[in-house]
Structure formats: structure tokens, C-alpha cells
Design a protein around this motif. Structure first.
Motif, PDB file in Angstrom:
ATOM      1  N   ARG A 187       1.964   1.760  -3.422  1.00  0.00           N
ATOM      2  CA  ARG A 187       0.899   2.397  -4.284  1.00  0.00           C
ATOM      3  C   ARG A 187       0.619   3.662  -3.908  1.00  0.00           C
ATOM      4  O   ARG A 187       0.544   4.632  -4.729  1.00  0.00           O
TER       5      ARG A 187
ATOM      6  N   LEU B 260       0.907   7.573  -6.213  1.00  0.00           N
ATOM      7  CA  LEU B 260      -0.179   8.583  -6.221  1.00  0.00           C
ATOM      8  C   LEU B 260       0.409   9.888  -5.744  1.00  0.00           C
ATOM      9  O   LEU B 260      -0.368  10.793  -5.783  1.00  0.00           O
TER      10      LEU B 260
ATOM     11  N   PRO C 223      -8.506  -0.089  -4.600  1.00  0.00           N
ATOM     12  CA  PRO C 223      -8.484   0.285  -6.076  1.00  0.00           C
ATOM     13  C   PRO C 223      -9.426  -0.262  -6.909  1.00  0.00           C
ATOM     14  O   PRO C 223      -9.476   0.243  -8.060  1.00  0.00           O
ATOM     15  N   ASN C 224     -10.148  -1.324  -6.335  1.00  0.00           N
ATOM     16  CA  ASN C 224     -11.008  -1.940  -7.347  1.00  0.00           C
ATOM     17  C   ASN C 224     -12.669  -1.727  -6.875  1.00  0.00           C
ATOM     18  O   ASN C 224     -13.437  -2.347  -7.490  1.00  0.00           O
TER      19      ASN C 224
ATOM     20  N   ARG D 248       0.773  -1.329  -0.086  1.00  0.00           N
ATOM     21  CA  ARG D 248      -0.085   0.138  -0.270  1.00  0.00           C
ATOM     22  C   ARG D 248       0.813   1.237   0.032  1.00  0.00           C
ATOM     23  O   ARG D 248       0.588   2.213  -0.700  1.00  0.00           O
TER      24      ARG D 248
ATOM     25  N   SER E 297      -8.417   8.206 -11.701  1.00  0.00           N
ATOM     26  CA  SER E 297      -7.024   8.518 -12.106  1.00  0.00           C
ATOM     27  C   SER E 297      -6.955  10.117 -12.132  1.00  0.00           C
ATOM     28  O   SER E 297      -8.244  10.767 -12.278  1.00  0.00           O
TER      29      SER E 297
ATOM     30  N   ILE F 241      -8.001   5.354  -2.331  1.00  0.00           N
ATOM     31  CA  ILE F 241      -7.980   4.713  -3.398  1.00  0.00           C
ATOM     32  C   ILE F 241      -6.855   3.671  -3.517  1.00  0.00           C
ATOM     33  O   ILE F 241      -6.877   2.271  -3.733  1.00  0.00           O
ATOM     34  N   ALA F 242      -5.763   3.968  -2.915  1.00  0.00           N
ATOM     35  CA  ALA F 242      -4.467   3.035  -2.619  1.00  0.00           C
ATOM     36  C   ALA F 242      -5.114   1.776  -1.894  1.00  0.00           C
ATOM     37  O   ALA F 242      -4.739   0.515  -2.012  1.00  0.00           O
TER      38      ALA F 242
END
Length: 380
Positions: free
Chosen positions: A105, A109, A371-372, A102, A213, A367-368
Motif C-alpha cells: 500500500r 503511495l 486507510p479508513n 502495508r 488522496s 494513511i497506509a
């Protein structure tokens, strides 16, 4: 680069918690062992708290931007009478690996943390038949690394945990489980667990999911009809210490939408009368409230139907006073509601919310962790 720093303390409420589980010395001595008697002594109870503190501090450390991967702990992960079980050790190893992923990730970002303050207060201990259940509250603050230079100073949250301890044959204790008891998004230092999608019937009007995004150009929120600064001020005042003028719904599915509704009302949203079960109404009074005040899906339906807000195409388009919702498992039902209380000059919104009580957590950080998931952004 700043060094990794921690401050931690077992809460003073531990003393009160012990009174519920510690027998007078004469009674305890008559039992075969404290665990058999349904008690633990003061030293063991304090060890429970220190071990909880050590585990949660170690999780937080896995997120920090530091070249040294050694973990600074509030206490060792094993003491003379309390330690992690073999199974929980493996669980924590997996958790730390997940959290380091994480962190990586988050770095992509544009976010990192330089230091953290993790504190644990033991709220309650119950012992029965060689098993101890510990309820604990974690309060963590993380300092944002100045990557763009416009980040707020800190983010913070309060999380509630249930720890399970099992007595061993030699009278010692092992930590065999650690679970969150909160609804809502994960705390940033809580490893993800799989969620199971559940079916639901479709209701209208439906919100449109937003992209996650980061756009090449930030979008500025235009002037609106409401006092967005007042919304943010309210949320940041009561994110941790709840407003006593309102009921809490933490034990009834979560307090997130109730909290956001309060902030919107503080910024000028007016009650709309109607039947409490009709999503086209939105109100709160001293004895009850509409389902749209407290329900994530109902709030969305009301908001779009009443044109109190419109959907945004991207979560990064949100400004102060805008609202974001999440559908964790993409089952069509919204699970959580948050409000923007800060937006950096480079266009990153920061969310404040209840369940887990959280202050200025960036959209990137959320979001990290998910993410899905599906995200819904509302311009209020």
C-alpha cells in the motif's frame, strides 16, 4: 538496490532489570525451578530480550524494499530455553502478512524503506507463578528510499511493549503475547488491530474532515503570523527526549496534544486565559493547564473558535507548522494530534509526534496504516 541491513542490541538496562527478578544462587537452588521460585536466571532474562528483539526486527524487515523476502534477525526466534508458542507463531505469521500488505500500500503511495535499525532495551521483568511479564522499549529508524528524491533521510520512533512468557513443564519458556502499551497511531511496523467505536456526545465547533488522496498539484503554504520553523525545530528537538520544562501525560491518555501545544507555543502561540475546563481558553503554567492544551477534541474546538487555525480540504495541503488530527474509528472523537515538521518539494508532509514518539513519518505512511480513519488538517 541496497541490501537489507539491521543493527540491534539489547539495552544495557537489562542488567538493572535482572536485579529485580534473580535470587542469589543459594536461594534459587533451593527452589523446585526458577519459574516456581518467581525468578529467572540471567541467561533466561537475556534470552527474553533477544527474542523480543528478533520478533520486532522481523516485523520491521517485512516493510523493507528488497527483492529477497528472507528475514535478517538479530537473534533466532527460538533459543534453547525460550521460544514462541504455537499460538504466537501464528500471530506473527499474520502480522507479517499484514505488514507486507502495508508495504504494498505504501508503494502505491510512493514510499518505501531501504534499511532499518531496530534496537530493544528490556526495562523490567516480573515473574509470578510460572508467568513472566517483560516491559521493553523498541527504538527503530528506517531509511527512506529516494523515489522522488526529496524525501528526508530517515524516519524513526520509540515504542513500548509488554511481552508475556509462560513456563513449560520442562522448565523452558514460551512467548505467548506481545502487545503495545502506547497510545496514538500505530508504529509503522505494528500490525493493525480492530478498534471498537464508542458513542460520544457532539460538541461544537466541529472540524471538517480532510481528503487523503494526493492532489495533482501541490499547494504552497502562505506566509502566516507565526514562526513555523521554530515549531518544527522544537518538535524535532524534543520528539524523543522530552522537554523537562513540561509535564508528561503519557500515563493520562497520551502526550500527543501536550507536545503539539508546546511546539505551537514555541512558534508564537500565546496563552489565552480562562477557566481550565473551558475549551475557549488555552494555557499552561507550573501547576496546571487548560483541557485544550492536552485534549485532542478540546484543542480543536479552541483552535477553530479562536481562529488560530482553519481547516484544510486535503491533508497534502499541510505545510511546516500545520497540524493533523485523526479519528481512528470514525466515532466523532479525535484520538491523536501531530505536527508537520518537514514537507518535501513534491508536496508530501511529514509528521512528528508523541505517543508513539515519532520523527518525520510521512502522511502517506500514516494513511497506509489507517486507510479508513478520518483525518483533520489545520492551517496554523
Amino acid at each position: 538496490m541496497k541490501s537489507t541491513t539491521f543493527r540491534s542490541a539489547v539495552g544495557a538496562v537489562l542488567t538493572a532489570a535482572l536485579s529485580a527478578v534473580v535470587l542469589p544462587a543459594s536461594a534459587a537452588n533451593a527452589a523446585e525451578s526458577p519459574a516456581a521460585a518467581g525468578t529467572v536466571d540471567t541467561a533466561t532474562a537475556r534470552s527474553f530480550g533477544r527474542l523480543a528483539e528478533a520478533v520486532l526486527t522481523q516485523r520491521t524487515a517485512a516493510l523493507l524494499d528488497n527483492n529477497k523476502q528472507s528475514v535478517r534477525r538479530a537473534a533466532p526466534l527460538a533459543e534453547q530455553n525460550v521460544r514462541l508458542s504455537a499460538g504466537q507463531t501464528r500471530t506473527e505469521d499474520t502480522a507479517l502478512s499484514t505488514l507486507r500488505t502495508r508495504k504494498a500500500r505504501l508503494a502505491t503511495l510512493g514510499e518505501a524503506y531501504t534499511s532499518a535499525d531496530t534496537r530493544v532495551a528490556v526495562d523490567r521483568i516480573r515473574v509470578k507463578a510460572g508467568h513472566a511479564t517483560v516491559q521493553a522499549t523498541e527504538t527503530t529508524t528506517l531509511a527512506y528510499k529516494k523515489i522522488r528524491g526529496d524525501e528526508p533521510a530517515t524516519t524513526g520512533f520509540q515504542a513500548h511493549h509488554r511481552l508475556s512468557f509462560t513456563a513449560t513443564a520442562d522448565g523452558k519458556w514460551q512467548l505467548t503475547g506481545l502487545t503495545s502499551t502506547d497510545d496514538g497511531p500505530l508504529a509503522v511496523n505494528e500490525p493493525a488491530t480492530a478498534r471498537v467505536a464508542t458513542a460520544r456526545t457532539t460538541a461544537l465547533p466541529e472540524a471538517t474532515p480532510a481528503a487523503i488522496s494526493k492532489p495533482s498539484q501541490p499547494q504552497t503554504k502562505p506566509a502566516g503570523s507565526y514562526n513555523y520553523a521554530a515549531m518544527a525545530s522544537y518538535a524535532e528537538k524534543y520528539w524523543q527526549n522530552y522537554n523537562p520544562a513540561y509535564r508528561k501525560f503519557n500515563e493520562a491518555g497520551g502526550d500527543c496534544t501536550n507536545f503539539v501545544s508546546q511546539a505551537l507555543k514555541a512558534g508564537g502561540w500565546a496563552n489565552k486565559s480562562g477557566d481550565a475546563e473551558d475549551y475557549r481558553s488555552w494555557w499552561y503554567d507550573t501547576s496546571y493547564q487548560s483541557t485544550s492544551w492536552v485534549g485532542a477534541n478540546e484543542w480543536s474546538w479552541f483552535t477553530l473558535d479562536a481562529k488560530r487555525a482553519t481547516n484544510l480540504a486535503n491533508v497534502y495541503y499541510m505545510g511546516v507548522g500545520d497540524v493533523m488530527q485523526m479519528d481512528f474509528d470514525k466515532d466523532g472523537s479525535k484520538d491523536h494530534t501531530m505536527i508537520v515538521t518537514y514537507r518535501s518539494s513534491s508536496g508530501v508532509p511529514y509528521m512528528t509526534y508523541h505517543s508513539v514518539n515519532t520523527y518525520r513519518k510521512s502522511v502517506a505512511s500514516i494513511i497506509a496504516s489507517y486507510p479508513n480513519s478520518l483525518y483533520y488538517a489545520y492551517r496554523t
